[in-house]
Structure formats: structure tokens, C-alpha cells
Write an enzyme that holds these catalytic residues in place. Structure first.
Site, short mmCIF file in Angstrom:
data_model
loop_
_atom_site.label_atom_id
_atom_site.label_comp_id
_atom_site.label_asym_id
_atom_site.label_seq_id
_atom_site.Cartn_x
_atom_site.Cartn_y
_atom_site.Cartn_z
CD GLU A 55 -2.54 1.38 2.64
OE1 GLU A 55 -2.33 0.55 3.53
OE2 GLU A 55 -3.28 2.36 2.78
CG ASP A 99 -2.20 9.15 7.80
OD1 ASP A 99 -2.15 7.94 8.09
OD2 ASP A 99 -2.45 9.58 6.67
#
Lengths: 406, 261
Positions: free
Chosen positions: B49, B60
Site C-alpha cells: 500500500e 494519520d
């Protein structure tokens, strides 16, 4: 008087035309739906409205006056200038209008922990204030640069019992404080309500904040009608995220003869990269939960922006402003740091009103507008906040030249 | 059945949960990024990924945010990311996913972004800020690439079922409410939620991500998924230690944990 009644935004999906929406991680979707449902139930509920109205009158100090600015009008020698005095709200700016509404929603949602972002600190102070009043835990995210340039407000929030977390990522200003607040919300969504301070972010925030701020325009309309027996020709307000502007625009949106004018911050000038005139110079993108105009680079990275006023220092803008711009219902112009500083001094000297640096952008636009007005034309400027918080910045920038500015 | 779904199915049949390793495009530098991706595949990564750097990523935590900033300093644009991905594609025969924020995709142009993804060897897209509600409008009926949707502990059963219907390739089950990054400990509540979600995801395979940082985590999660996704704890090792052997050995240990007993 030409009038339409067809303005119904946003749609059920939270879209203002192509703008707005809910562009957030899945974690927040349930909380957004819950907020939307609670707001829909509350907004017509007598008990909720009675409590909000009580607070607006007896805690916030509403209605705020509409002041005829005779000496400022004289200075331009044309038109007629009125000032909507949101600077007289408790805590010094329009921000409390929204914070009061949202704290009542938080209470209904059963949330015990409140988070917020702040730029100039006015929204942070408003949220810290309502949290003090309602005894809720309060965490304010503020860019490290803003903590420094708005020291007074940062300290004030701490006095009100809030925890102020300086944000050191990115440009260390409002955008980054908002990122951190959203990340906090993603991590603590079960017990936390996020009080967004402007008409930005994912649906339903742009709608909720607009609705809570629209009291400004509702009062303005009845006040100007009682003074002048007619509607104003122009309404001018500064735009960062755009909550004070939407707040005063909303009630007039169907009165097509009332020109709505939003003023963005041109910083060092639109020909530099140090400005935050999103609607004037930006392009459409997706950021912090909404589709709207953004200042971004060719790769879709969000630009580092600049304004002397921490509250306008933001690379996005509320989606409803993007919509109003495209449909030409509102016009958007920009004012530089220097022009804003001059307007701050001018309004102080001529009217005895020290505006916030954000607000001063709207005041400065009168330089462009007034020479074009006819003698019987009425201009209302939204004085969104007071400038006590900006004295440090003002002293630093023009302390020595204060006598030279008229 | 899509190729990613097929691929996961095959691995599962051979007695293995699939291991997906996340790398930030162009991090720590473009050349090392390509080499590491290939090394990770050699020691057992079943899927890669790749994260397209975005400085304002909402999903994040600090580790990936910092790697994004470094990659942006390295001038990793979407175009450069695609070029680097092609290099990886030429050397590694595993599915490659691309994780991006919505805005760079929009800026690049959706059609162009999807076409370039395909020609660069990318098999699936993950855009965390395009939830169910925005999915159809944003992707505008592009069917030629897998679009992976995420579930979280806050997703209702009804939403999970819809997400499963809309998702292609697999369903990305976020283990905890929060941003990416290492968690000290997963609670019973976490396991209950994974169990619930795994029961509701019937059309797709389900991979668990966010906070997985040890082989033990994988062993605990194994019964409730078809594979796992590990990001921050790999990126953290790259940030802390220039001996990339360390990160490669770590991936090997994760891979071992993915095999059935």
C-alpha cells in the site's frame, strides 16, 4: 424591491450546489449524523430556543446595537454608514453566538468533553467561556504562531479553565489547529463534541454555524428598517472561514437589491504568495471535510497562507461562500495588511471603536466603496469583533506612526 | 471477482492471512522507497500500500504525517509517485494499493488519476476522506479499478453492510477509533468489534489496519480477518534506523505471524 424566496441551501446531503458535503474519515460519520439529527430536532423546539434566546439576551448581551457612523460617513462625504456592533457581544466578537448554540447541542448529545480550533483566539475564548458556564472540559487547539501573536487570548482561555494546546505542524496557524482538532475528534468521538468556529468543515457544520450566526442579519434588518424605513444597499463583512459574513448576509439573501460584499485578506498583496484571498485567487478542492475554494498548489497540496489577522489566516473558505460567489449573489474583494491597519486606526479615531484586525478588512473596503455610492445609499459594515486582542500586533507594526494615520 | 479479491482468496486457501505493508511514496528517499518495497515483498509482504504524501491528512498520526512531510520535501508529486510505482510494479508481482487524500486526486483530475494509476500498475484506491455518502458522486462510476472503503468501530451494522456492498477489492476495517499509529494495547472491545465487523462483511474479504505493531497483534486478530495492514510501525523503523535491515526483518516477523499454525 425585488425579492425571491427560493434560497434553500444546503440540500439534504449538505451540498451548496457542488460545494460542502461530508468529506471526512468514516469514524466521524456517525457523529455527524447524530449532530444533524439532534440539530434538526432542536432548532424548532420551544425549550431549546427559549434557553438559547435567554442566553443570547442575558449572557451575550443581544441585541447588539446598529450604530450610525456619522464622522466616518463625513470622512467619505458620501452615502450613509452604519456599523453592526458584534464587537459588543460578550467576549468581544460574534463568535459567542455560535458557541452558545453549540454548547446546548453538546448538552443534548450528552457529550462531556468539548474541543475547538481557534485562530485569533476569539472562537477559542467563546468556547472556553461556554464550557466554563456549563462546567464542561474544554480543549482548544491553537497554532503555535497564533499563540504567540494572540497571547492575550491564549492566556484568557487558560483563565477560563481551558487547556490550550499549541499546534506545531504545518504553518502553525488556523489550518493546522483545525487538522489537530479533527484528529482529536476522530480519536475521542464517543465522548467529545467538536465546536467548529466558522461556516466550514463537513455538513452539518456550515449550516448549523450559519443558522446560529444569522441572528446578526435578523437584528440588522429590523434595526435598519426602524432607522431608515428601507433596506441597506450594501452589506460588507470580512471573510476568513466566513461566519460573521454569512451571519449578516443570510437574512438578506432573498433581497436581491441588497449587495452582499465579502472581504478577504490580501496579506502582502494578491501578486505575492503571502495572502489568504481564497475566493479571489483559489481553485476548487476538498479539504477539512468540505468541497470549496482553496488556496493550493498544482499538486493539490494546501498552500501556506498569510494575513496579519490570525482569524482570516486560512487557506479555505465556507462552502456557502463558494456557492454565493459562483452564483454571483455575493461579491468578494480583498484588502492588504497595510490597508487593514490604517482602517483600524481610522475607525478608532473617527468613531471611538477599535475593531479587530479581521473586522478592519471590511472597514478598509469603504475606501473603494464609498466614492461609488450615492448620497442616499446605505452601507452596513459588520463590526465582527473588537481589537483589544490585537494591540500587541498593532503596536509592533505601526506604534511609531500612529499620529500620521488619518 | 476482482483480482485483489481473488488474490486474497488464493492466499487464504494456501493457509495464510495476507500481509499488507504500507509505505509512504518516496520515503525516506525515492530510490530506497523502491528498494524497500521490493525487499518487503521478498520477505513476505503479500500486498503493498503506497501513501501519496499530503501534509494535511486527517486520518494519520504523527509517524505517517512526518513521513509525508519528508516526502513532500523530496518533491514527491503524484506524477513522481506514479513513476516510482511503475518501477516497483516491474519488479514485484503483488497487488499494489494507493492511499491518498481526495484533494490531490481531484487536482490531478479523477479520470486521469485513475487511468494513470492503472497504467502504473496500481490495483486499488483507498481515499479515507471519501466516505460512503460521497463515494458515488466522487468516483463517478469508474469501475476499472478497485475502490476500497473503510469501516470503523463507530460504523453501525447497517453502514458496514452498505460499505461492504459499495467496496471492491476488500473492506478495510479500522481497528480503533483514531488516527494511524502504534497502540500499546488492544482491548476486548476492539476484538468484539472486529468480530462483529467480520460477521457483517460477506461480499468482500476483510483486512484489519491501524495500530498493528507486533506479530502478537496479528496472531490475536487472525480469527477475525482475511489479512492485516501494517503502516506506522514499519515507517517508524525507517525513521529511527538507517539500517533498513531492521525494518525488513520486522516485516519478515509479521509475515511469519500471518501463516496458519
Amino acid at each position: 424591491m425585488s425579492q425571491t424566496n427560493n434560497y434553500k441551501q444546503p440540500n439534504a446531503k449538505g451540498k451548496f450546489g457542488i460545494y460542502g458535503g461530508k468529506f471526512v474519515p468514516e469514524t466521524l460519520m456517525t457523529a455527524l449524523t447524530e449532530l444533524e439529527t439532534t440539530y434538526d430536532e432542536s432548532k424548532n423546539e420551544n425549550e431549546f430556543l427559549a434557553e438559547l434566546n435567554y442566553l443570547q439576551s442575558h449572557y451575550n448581551g443581544r441585541p447588539t446595537p446598529l450604530t450610525y457612523a456619522d464622522r466616518l460617513t463625513q470622512f467619505y462625504g458620501k452615502g450613509k454608514i452604519y456599523l453592526k456592533r458584534e464587537d459588543l457581544c460578550h467576549t468581544g466578537a460574534h463568535k459567542l453566538n455560535n458557541a452558545l448554540g453549540q454548547i446546548l447541542l453538546a448538552k443534548k448529545l450528552g457529550k462531556k468533553r468539548i474541543i475547538a480550533e481557534t485562530g485569533a483566539g476569539q472562537h477559542g475564548v467563546a468556547v472556553a467561556t461556554v464550557c466554563a458556564k456549563y462546567g464542561l472540559k474544554c480543549i482548544i487547539y491553537m497554532g503555535a504562531v497564533d499563540v504567540e501573536r494572540q497571547k492575550l487570548n491564549a492566556f484568557r482561555m487558560k483563565m477560563l479553565g481551558a487547556e490550550v494546546i499549541p499546534v506545531n505542524s504545518g504553518s502553525k496557524t488556523l489550518k493546522d489547529a483545525t487538522n489537530e482538532a479533527i484528529r482529536d475528534w476522530v480519536s475521542n468521538v464517543n465522548d467529545t463534541h467538536y465546536i467548529i468556529g466558522s461556516v466550514v468543515g463537513p455538513h452539518p457544520y456550515p449550516m448549523i454555524v450559519r443558522d446560529f450566526q444569522s441572528i446578526i442579519g435578523i437584528e440588522t434588518k429590523s434595526q435598519i428598517l426602524s432607522f431608515e424605513q428601507k433596506l441597506p444597499n450594501y452589506i460588507v463583512a470580512c471573510v476568513g472561514g466566513g461566519s460573521n459574513a454569512i451571519g449578516i448576509f443570510n437574512e438578506f439573501i432573498n433581497d436581491m437589491n441588497v449587495k452582499l460584499i465579502g472581504i478577504e485578506a490580501a496579506g502582502f498583496g494578491l501578486d505575492t504568495d503571502k495572502h489568504c484571498a481564497t475566493l479571489s485567487k483559489g481553485s476548487v478542492g476538498i479539504f477539512q471535510g468540505m468541497k470549496t475554494y482553496l488556496l493550493q498548489d498544482e499538486h493539490g497540496l494546501i498552500s501556506e497562507v498569510h494575513s496579519i489577522s490570525a482569524g482570516l489566516d486560512y487557506p479555505g473558505v465556507g462552502p456557502e461562500h463558494s456557492y454565493l460567489k459562483d452564483f454571483e449573489r455575493a461579491e468578494y474583494y480583498s484588502i492588504t495588511d497595510k490597508e487593514a491597519l490604517e482602517a483600524t486606526v481610522r475607525l478608532s479615531k473617527l468613531e471611538g471603536i477599535l475593531p479587530a484586525l479581521e473586522t478592519a478588512h471590511a472597514v478598509a473596503y469603504l475606501n473603494d466603496l464609498m466614492p461609488r455610492t450615492a448620497n442616499d445609499e446605505i452601507v452596513v459594515v459588520n463590526i465582527s469583533g473588537r481589537g483589544d486582542k490585537d494591540l500587541n500586533t498593532i503596536i509592533e507594526k505601526i506604534g511609531g506612526e500612529i499620529d500620521d494615520i488619518n | 471477482m476482482t483480482s485483489i479479491k481473488n488474490y486474497i482468496e488464493e492466499k487464504n486457501k494456501l493457509g495464510r492471512k495476507v500481509l499488507t505493508i504500507f509505505l509512504t511514496a518516496g520515503y525516506p528517499d525515492p530510490k530506497t522507497f523502491v528498494n524497500l518495497a521490493c525487499s518487503f515483498v521478498e520477505v513476505g509482504a503479500d500486498i503493498l500500500e503506497i501513501g501519496l504524501p499530503f501534509a494535511d491528512s486527517l486520518a494519520d498520526g504523527l509517524v505517517i504525517q512526518s513521513s509525508y512531510l519528508k516526502a513532500i520535501e523530496n518533491n514527491i508529486s503524484p506524477a513522481i509517485m506514479f513513476e516510482l510505482t511503475k518501477e516497483i510494479r516491474a519488479k514485484a508481482d503483488v497487488p499494489i494499493l494507493l492511499m491518498s487524500a481526495a484533494n490531490p486526486v481531484l487536482r490531478f483530475g479523477l479520470d486521469n488519476f485513475i487511468n494513470t494509476s492503472i497504467t502504473s500498475g496500481i490495483n486499488g484506491l483507498i481515499i479515507p476522506d471519501i466516505p460512503l455518502e460521497e463515494h458515488a458522486e466522487f468516483y463517478n462510476s469508474h469501475e476499472e479499478i478497485d475502490k476500497i472503503l473503510l469501516t470503523t468501530p463507530t460504523s453501525s451494522d447497517k453502514r458496514i453492510i452498505k460499505i461492504d456492498q459499495m467496496s471492491s477489492g476488500f473492506v478495510y476495517c479500522v481497528s480503533v477509533a483514531g488516527t494511524t499509529g502504534v497502540r500499546n494495547k488492544f482491548t476486548n472491545e476492539t476484538l468484539d468489534n472486529l468480530k462483529r465487523t467480520y460477521g457483517l462483511v460477506t461480499k468482500n474479504k476483510m483486512l484489519i489496519g491501524f495500530g498493528i505493531s507486533t506479530p502478537e497483534d496479528i496472531i490475536n486478530f487472525k480469527p477475525y480477518c482475511d489479512g492485516v495492514i501494517v503502516g506506522s510501525s514499519v515507517v517508524k523503523r525507517l525513521a529511527e534506523n538507517l539500517e533498513y535491515k531492521n525494518a525488513i526483518e520486522f516485516v519478515r516477523s509479521l509475515s511469519d505471524a500471518c501463516n496458519f499454525d
